[in-house]
Design a protein around this motif. Sequence first.
Motif, mmCIF file in Angstrom:
data_model
loop_
_atom_site.group_PDB
_atom_site.id
_atom_site.type_symbol
_atom_site.label_atom_id
_atom_site.label_comp_id
_atom_site.label_asym_id
_atom_site.label_seq_id
_atom_site.Cartn_x
_atom_site.Cartn_y
_atom_site.Cartn_z
ATOM 1 N N PRO B 93 0.823 -1.224 0.000
ATOM 2 C CA PRO B 93 0.000 0.000 0.000
ATOM 3 C C PRO B 93 0.848 1.261 0.000
ATOM 4 C CG PRO B 93 -0.845 -1.573 1.576
ATOM 5 C CD PRO B 93 0.437 -2.145 1.073
ATOM 6 N N TYR B 94 0.415 2.229 -0.745
ATOM 7 C CA TYR B 94 1.058 3.540 -0.884
ATOM 8 C C TYR B 94 2.370 3.508 -1.665
ATOM 9 C CZ TYR B 94 -2.436 4.986 2.470
ATOM 10 O OH TYR B 94 -3.623 5.202 3.106
ATOM 11 N N SER B 95 2.729 2.365 -2.255
ATOM 12 C CA SER B 95 3.925 2.361 -3.091
ATOM 13 C C SER B 95 3.483 2.504 -4.551
ATOM 14 C CB SER B 95 4.719 1.083 -2.883
ATOM 15 O OG SER B 95 4.055 0.018 -3.506
ATOM 16 N N PHE B 96 4.411 2.234 -5.473
ATOM 17 C CA PHE B 96 4.132 2.452 -6.885
ATOM 18 C C PHE B 96 4.646 1.271 -7.696
ATOM 19 C CE2 PHE B 96 3.195 4.750 -10.595
ATOM 20 C CZ PHE B 96 4.254 4.624 -11.489
ATOM 21 N N HIS B 172 -4.788 -2.703 -10.011
ATOM 22 C CA HIS B 172 -4.598 -1.608 -9.067
ATOM 23 C C HIS B 172 -5.755 -0.630 -9.095
ATOM 24 C CE1 HIS B 172 -0.293 -2.156 -7.705
ATOM 25 N NE2 HIS B 172 -0.499 -3.165 -8.527
ATOM 26 N N LYS B 176 -8.151 0.329 -5.962
ATOM 27 C CA LYS B 176 -8.302 1.738 -5.556
ATOM 28 C C LYS B 176 -9.780 2.112 -5.478
ATOM 29 C CE LYS B 176 -6.593 5.915 -4.890
ATOM 30 N NZ LYS B 176 -5.539 6.313 -4.001
ATOM 31 N N SER B 179 -11.466 0.268 -2.493
ATOM 32 C CA SER B 179 -11.065 0.810 -1.194
ATOM 33 C C SER B 179 -11.671 2.198 -0.995
ATOM 34 C CB SER B 179 -9.552 0.848 -1.054
ATOM 35 O OG SER B 179 -8.992 1.601 -2.086
ATOM 36 N N TYR B 183 -13.663 2.300 2.605
ATOM 37 C CA TYR B 183 -13.205 3.080 3.764
ATOM 38 C C TYR B 183 -14.315 3.953 4.360
ATOM 39 C CZ TYR B 183 -10.598 6.151 6.805
ATOM 40 O OH TYR B 183 -10.183 6.858 7.898
#
Lengths: 48, 236
Positions: B93-96, B172, B176, B179, B183
């Motif tokens: 999570p939060y990487s690329f 991805h 996205k 989520s 959330y």
Amino acid sequence: MPQLLPFYFVNQLTFAFVVLMIMVYVFSKYILPMFTELFLTRMYITKL
Amino acid sequence: MLNNFIIASSPLEQFETVNFISFTAPILGDFVISLTNVGLYTLIVLALGLESSYATLHSMVKEQVGSSNEIYVPFIYSLFFFVVLANLVGNVPYSFAFTSSAIVAMGLSVMIFLGVTILGFMRHGIHFFSFFVPAGTPLALVPLLALIELISYFARAFSLGVRLFANIVAGHTLLKILSGFLYPALTSGILLFFVTLLPMAIFIALVGLEIAVSLIQAYVFTILTCSYLKDAIELH
């Protein structure tokens, strides 16, 4: 679509190829010969 | 004598991060780099992973490209690890994921296509063009079939990269979007929290699927590269 912005193409391509070439160099020069020697030694120990 | 011994110890002590060797310097704020038990075992897993995948990739190259072409093993090995680690790191999570970049995936596939074509011409010269006329083709069909084979050959350059790029981008994007819904639903009250637990379980299953897709796409990329190499070397 951000992937198709030509402005970043050169940067992305450069990083990708530089990293791939470094990996090919490191693997072919150091890591893979080490593994070949290791497997050959194991074969000699078990079979001969 | 018994009161000299420490009897009680926590069963959670095994999970502590223990520092083996570290380097501390008062530069860039507080610069600390240390080898911990976590780091040591991660390196051991990396070494074991590299060693165990050597046999798999070596046998893949021997099977696909042939026993006399083991010179390509370092390139195939590096290519596989490049793609698989790019995909897996992107799942954090939060990487690329840089394989989600069209130009990287297409750049790799065009590079492989050009390399394989140049290899074919170097080995076979003008005879390389016989690859576009399958054995046993009737003479009348040769022009049409050669054209179709040529188009399908050029399509390889793009299909290899687009397959990787599209799979990673689609996965991805889906994660996205889901989520984005999950959330707010999970944080909007107790009833909605319990209602959202099932979609959350499906989302976690999709994360697992994304990890599987990362591995599979790297494998497919590598095995297709081996297949294209074999086609260039053996011309059938």
